[in-house]
Design an enzyme around this catalytic site. Structure first.
Site, mmCIF file in Angstrom:
data_model
loop_
_atom_site.group_PDB
_atom_site.id
_atom_site.type_symbol
_atom_site.label_atom_id
_atom_site.label_comp_id
_atom_site.label_asym_id
_atom_site.label_seq_id
_atom_site.Cartn_x
_atom_site.Cartn_y
_atom_site.Cartn_z
ATOM 1 N N ASP A 1 -18.388 -0.372 -87.615
ATOM 2 C CA ASP A 1 -18.077 0.075 -86.141
ATOM 3 C C ASP A 1 -19.398 0.470 -85.792
ATOM 4 O O ASP A 1 -20.203 1.055 -86.246
ATOM 5 C CB ASP A 1 -16.990 1.120 -86.500
ATOM 6 N N LYS A 2 -19.502 0.391 -84.236
ATOM 7 C CA LYS A 2 -20.726 0.527 -83.866
ATOM 8 C C LYS A 2 -21.128 2.279 -83.806
ATOM 9 O O LYS A 2 -22.054 2.647 -84.221
ATOM 10 C CB LYS A 2 -20.986 0.182 -82.456
ATOM 11 N N THR A 3 -20.317 2.720 -83.006
ATOM 12 C CA THR A 3 -20.486 4.165 -82.369
ATOM 13 C C THR A 3 -20.513 5.298 -83.722
ATOM 14 O O THR A 3 -19.323 5.069 -84.455
ATOM 15 C CB THR A 3 -19.805 4.592 -81.412
ATOM 16 N N LYS B 1 -8.570 -3.749 -83.530
ATOM 17 C CA LYS B 1 -9.376 -3.741 -84.634
ATOM 18 C C LYS B 1 -9.058 -4.459 -86.053
ATOM 19 O O LYS B 1 -9.910 -5.144 -86.549
ATOM 20 C CB LYS B 1 -10.144 -2.185 -84.956
ATOM 21 N N ASP C 1 -10.460 3.328 -86.662
ATOM 22 C CA ASP C 1 -10.822 2.604 -87.491
ATOM 23 C C ASP C 1 -9.849 2.373 -88.738
ATOM 24 O O ASP C 1 -10.217 1.498 -89.623
ATOM 25 C CB ASP C 1 -12.285 2.879 -88.023
#
Length: 403
Positions: A70-72, A271, A294
């Site tokens: 996950d990016k953030t 996701k 997530d």
């Protein structure tokens, strides 16, 4: 026993052979080969900031060929700040920040904190809002309670800002698409430039019909992320990235870090489907994330790796918890998994090979040339094999996991 009795009759020598065989055949080494490695693996992982909730996932981590981040807050620090503001022709930055900070007044989301901080730095007071509503995966909506105010930078001929009780939205590109709103040329150009700089753009929408301001927020990429991706590539492991940000932001971060594949503008409920998509391609996937959104992806992945500083839901959904928010720990995890499996194999080979070699000697296969093992020597051999297996397993604790 049968062979010796047939050959020599029953006597003390036969009894010695039987006892020696039974002593050496005692499966101490074989029984300890794997459990010892498992125990030391768990201890070593904990010492390196990795808490194992699922033993099978830890052992299967050695087979990973794709790691999805996950990016953030995972690949980036998640500490965003407002680095630019673009308003519509009849709005000014102060009023846009005033409303945006009010709408995000009670949220703990990193974007909300960034907007509030920007307002505080300019000494701008937040407006009062009501009917606040979180739009999952899109943004927020609220009713702005304002008294008319003149001289706020609106176009000539208009004496006041939006009246109290008007609806405003604050969110990203998905929100604009959902509402079917178009942006002005100035705001569209601002968003395009921000995207090329790997900046996230959040829009302020008035009355569900007009984008009145855009805020560019920058999120710093962790230096550890770059190192982790390079290390994973050196291990022939592909790296993918999930983000709800725009295509431009996702592409910029992906290119900066050398990520193999990215999924942009992903809604929370999508996701886990992205993880499933990779699995359908025959890939063995690990998911690394920290947020509530997530959790389904962490559960869906072959190995779910949760960040310890993340939400409780994410932690409960993960197979392995990383105490520190450091992407390099994913590399350490895979290395430890491979090293543990290698130690298990070594111990099993030793314990089995030892019996294959020692049992015929104990049975007296070399008796014709005068070589016989006494029960005492058999006991020494049995103990020695256990000690060797234990020492070999203990060496796992000294493995170098530096990257």
């Amino acid at each position: 026993a049968v062979a010796w009795v047939v050959a020599t009759g029953f006597n003390i020598t036969v009894l010695e052979r039987v006892v020696t065989v039974l002593v050496i055949a005692c499966p101490h080494a074989l029984g300890l080969a794997v459990p010892l490695v498992v125990a030391i693996n768990t201890s070593t992982a904990a010492q390196n900031g990795m808490l194992i909730r699922d033993r099978i996932a830890m052992e299967e981590a050695r087979n990973l060929d794709t790691v999805m981040f996950d990016k953030t807050g995972t690949l980036t620090k998640g500490e965003q700040g407002v680095v630019g503001i673009q308003t519509a022709a009849d709005w000014d930055e102060e009023r846009a920040l005033e409303i945006a900070a009010g709408v995000e007044g009670d949220s703990e989301h990193m974007i909300a904190r960034a907007i509030r901080n920007a307002a505080e730095e300019r000494d701008i007071q937040r407006v009062q809002v009501s009917n606040f509503e979180n739009l999952r995966g899109l943004g927020v909506r609220a009713t702005v309670d304002l008294e008319p105010r003149s001289g706020s930078g609106r176009a000539s001929g208009e004496s006041s800002d939006p009246r109290g009780g008007e609806t405003v939205h604050l969110g990203g590109p998905n929100l604009i698409e959902k509402l079917g709103i178009s942006r002005s040329n100035d705001i569209a150009a601002f968003a395009e430039e921000a995207g090329s700089n790997a900046e996230t753009v959040i829009y302020l929408i008035h009355d569900e019909s007009e984008v009145v301001a855009a805020f560019a927020l920058a999120d710093v990429v962790r230096e550890e992320s770059r190192q982790a991706i390079e290390a994973l590539h050196a291990m022939d492991i592909e790296v993918a990235m999930l983000t709800g940000d725009s295509e431009d932001v996702a592409r910029a971060v992906s290119e900066e870090l050398g990520i193999d594949q990215y999924f942009a503008e992903v809604l929370p409920e999508e996701k886990d489907t992205k993880v499933e998509q990779l699995q359908s391609e025959g890939k063995f996937v690990a998911m690394v994330g920290d947020g509530v959104n997530d959790a389904p992806a962490l559960t869906r992945a072959d190995v779910g790796i949760a960040i310890g500083s993340g939400t409780d839901v994410a932690i409960e959904s993960g197979d392995i918890i990383l105490v520190d928010n450091n992407p390099l720990d994913v590399v350490r995890l895979i290395r430890l998994s491979k090293a543990s499996y290698r130690k298990m194999q070594e111990n099993l080979v030793w314990a089995t090979g030892y019996n294959v070699f020692a049992l015929p000697l104990a049975a007296g296969i070399l008796a014709p040339i005068g070589i016989l093992l006494s029960p005492a020597i058999g006991a020494v051999f049995m103990s020695l094999s256990t000690i060797i297996v234990a020492i070999n397993a203990r060496r796992l604790g000294g493995i170098d996991l530096t990257t």
